[in-house]
Design a protein around this motif. Structure first.
Motif, mmCIF file in Angstrom:
data_model
loop_
_atom_site.group_PDB
_atom_site.id
_atom_site.type_symbol
_atom_site.label_atom_id
_atom_site.label_comp_id
_atom_site.label_asym_id
_atom_site.label_seq_id
_atom_site.Cartn_x
_atom_site.Cartn_y
_atom_site.Cartn_z
ATOM 1 N N UNK A 175 0.903 -1.201 -0.113
ATOM 2 C CA UNK A 175 -0.111 0.178 0.078
ATOM 3 C C UNK A 175 0.782 1.231 0.015
ATOM 4 N N UNK A 176 0.396 2.191 -0.807
ATOM 5 C CA UNK A 176 1.162 3.415 -0.975
ATOM 6 C C UNK A 176 0.531 4.755 -0.658
ATOM 7 N N UNK A 177 0.896 5.359 0.535
ATOM 8 C CA UNK A 177 0.192 6.461 1.266
ATOM 9 C C UNK A 177 0.824 7.767 0.566
ATOM 10 N N UNK A 178 -0.165 8.421 -0.180
ATOM 11 C CA UNK A 178 0.427 9.755 -0.842
ATOM 12 C C UNK A 178 -0.478 10.764 -0.197
ATOM 13 N N UNK A 179 -0.455 11.977 -0.833
ATOM 14 C CA UNK A 179 -1.436 12.902 -0.242
ATOM 15 C C UNK A 179 -2.701 12.938 -0.555
ATOM 16 N N UNK A 180 -3.671 12.629 0.208
ATOM 17 C CA UNK A 180 -4.913 12.350 0.013
ATOM 18 C C UNK A 180 -5.180 11.115 -1.005
ATOM 19 N N UNK A 181 -4.269 10.219 -0.971
ATOM 20 C CA UNK A 181 -4.658 9.219 -2.313
ATOM 21 C C UNK A 181 -3.761 7.877 -1.573
ATOM 22 N N UNK A 182 -4.276 7.102 -2.090
ATOM 23 C CA UNK A 182 -3.620 5.490 -1.585
ATOM 24 C C UNK A 182 -3.874 4.845 -2.765
ATOM 25 N N UNK A 183 -2.597 3.962 -3.112
ATOM 26 C CA UNK A 183 -2.801 2.702 -3.935
ATOM 27 C C UNK A 183 -2.555 1.552 -3.396
ATOM 28 N N UNK A 184 -3.414 0.465 -3.612
ATOM 29 C CA UNK A 184 -3.515 -0.928 -3.018
ATOM 30 C C UNK A 184 -3.045 -1.771 -4.086
ATOM 31 N N UNK A 185 -1.858 -2.716 -3.892
ATOM 32 C CA UNK A 185 -1.547 -3.331 -4.829
ATOM 33 C C UNK A 185 -1.321 -5.057 -4.194
ATOM 34 N N UNK A 186 -2.217 -5.937 -4.862
ATOM 35 C CA UNK A 186 -2.445 -7.172 -4.384
ATOM 36 C C UNK A 186 -1.587 -8.183 -5.531
ATOM 37 N N UNK A 187 -0.668 -9.155 -4.969
ATOM 38 C CA UNK A 187 -0.181 -10.039 -5.707
ATOM 39 C C UNK A 187 0.266 -11.281 -4.964
ATOM 40 N N UNK A 188 0.287 -12.481 -5.355
ATOM 41 C CA UNK A 188 0.647 -13.750 -4.835
ATOM 42 C C UNK A 188 2.129 -13.725 -4.905
ATOM 43 N N UNK A 193 4.329 16.156 3.711
ATOM 44 C CA UNK A 193 3.926 14.759 3.724
ATOM 45 C C UNK A 193 4.795 13.931 2.809
ATOM 46 N N UNK A 194 5.486 12.802 3.348
ATOM 47 C CA UNK A 194 6.395 12.023 2.592
ATOM 48 C C UNK A 194 5.415 10.959 1.818
ATOM 49 N N UNK A 195 5.655 10.240 0.723
ATOM 50 C CA UNK A 195 4.883 9.248 0.262
ATOM 51 C C UNK A 195 5.521 8.104 1.180
ATOM 52 N N UNK A 196 4.671 7.074 1.521
ATOM 53 C CA UNK A 196 4.812 5.810 2.298
ATOM 54 C C UNK A 196 4.556 4.650 1.606
ATOM 55 N N UNK A 197 5.358 3.725 1.610
ATOM 56 C CA UNK A 197 4.931 2.614 1.196
ATOM 57 C C UNK A 197 5.084 1.274 2.135
ATOM 58 N N UNK A 198 3.759 0.730 2.367
ATOM 59 C CA UNK A 198 3.735 -0.467 3.338
ATOM 60 C C UNK A 198 4.057 -1.774 2.646
ATOM 61 N N UNK A 199 4.888 -2.436 2.746
ATOM 62 C CA UNK A 199 4.958 -3.808 2.348
ATOM 63 C C UNK A 199 5.059 -4.957 3.529
ATOM 64 N N UNK A 200 5.406 -5.860 3.298
ATOM 65 C CA UNK A 200 5.335 -6.870 4.326
ATOM 66 C C UNK A 200 6.661 -6.799 5.154
ATOM 67 N N UNK A 201 6.444 -6.550 6.386
ATOM 68 C CA UNK A 201 7.833 -6.035 7.198
ATOM 69 C C UNK A 201 8.693 -5.060 6.627
ATOM 70 N N UNK A 202 8.103 -4.243 5.836
ATOM 71 C CA UNK A 202 9.078 -3.089 5.492
ATOM 72 C C UNK A 202 8.031 -1.912 4.854
ATOM 73 N N UNK A 203 8.881 -0.759 5.030
ATOM 74 C CA UNK A 203 8.280 0.522 4.775
ATOM 75 C C UNK A 203 9.363 1.156 4.137
ATOM 76 N N UNK A 204 9.087 1.819 2.984
ATOM 77 C CA UNK A 204 9.807 2.945 2.139
ATOM 78 C C UNK A 204 9.146 4.421 2.387
#
Lengths: 109, 109
Positions: free
Chosen positions: A74-87, B71-82
């Motif tokens: 998941x990517x948190x930006x300013x007033x926006x979120x991107x969600x990315x699923x994969x296996x 506000x930084x962009x933040x990316x939440x992954x599995x046990x990791x954050x950018x």
């Protein structure tokens, strides 16, 4: 049973990705999501009225992810979120990704 | 005054990015951060023992971001954050990005 009422299944090395023919009916159930990264990722962008709203959404989606033991990026930006699923184990998409996407969609009511 | 004790300044269209010569001493104060995207972004990857820890970290960093209105962009992954800082108004890096980075570093104790 609709996708959002199902649960992710445990998978591991050797779990195959879904064939293209199997993907179409699943994509039709989460029409707001797009495939990315050469089709290996199921992705949706969400916009919010405030930074806090996006952060709250990430927390709610993370709760679902942990319940299902299937975690999107998941990517948190300013007033926006991107969600990315994969296996990762399948190096592509499985039903788990669509179940997760459908459950995230339900957060929006 | 050390970067982590300073506060981000309001900026708007026309705010200039820092010149390369001015960046070096600031980078030296946040040595765990790298420049990305042709130098326009200040980025650091963090790893955690659990998914929850990464999520908690994002919440803490978001609190700082909102306090500083930067506000930084933040990316939440599995046990990791950018975490990725940039100053959109300047189309590059400003002191605000380094102040934010230094404050995020302080979360780690």
């Amino acid at each position: 049973m609709p996708l959002h009422e199902r649960h992710c299944q445990a998978c591991g090395p050797g779990t195959p990705p879904l064939a293209e023919a199997a993907l179409a009916p699943l994509l039709a159930q989460v029409p707001a999501w797009q495939r990315a990264d050469n089709g290996a990722v199921l992705q949706r962008d969400f916009t919010f009225d405030s930074y806090w709203a996006g952060l709250g959404f990430i927390n709610a989606a993370a709760w679902i992810a942990q319940q299902e033991k299937h975690h999107p990026d998941m990517e948190l930006g300013y007033k926006k979120v991107r969600v990315r699923f994969t296996t990762h184990a399948a190096k592509g998409l499985t039903e788990n990704d669509f179940i997760g996407a459908a459950k995230v969609d339900r957060l929006l009511g």
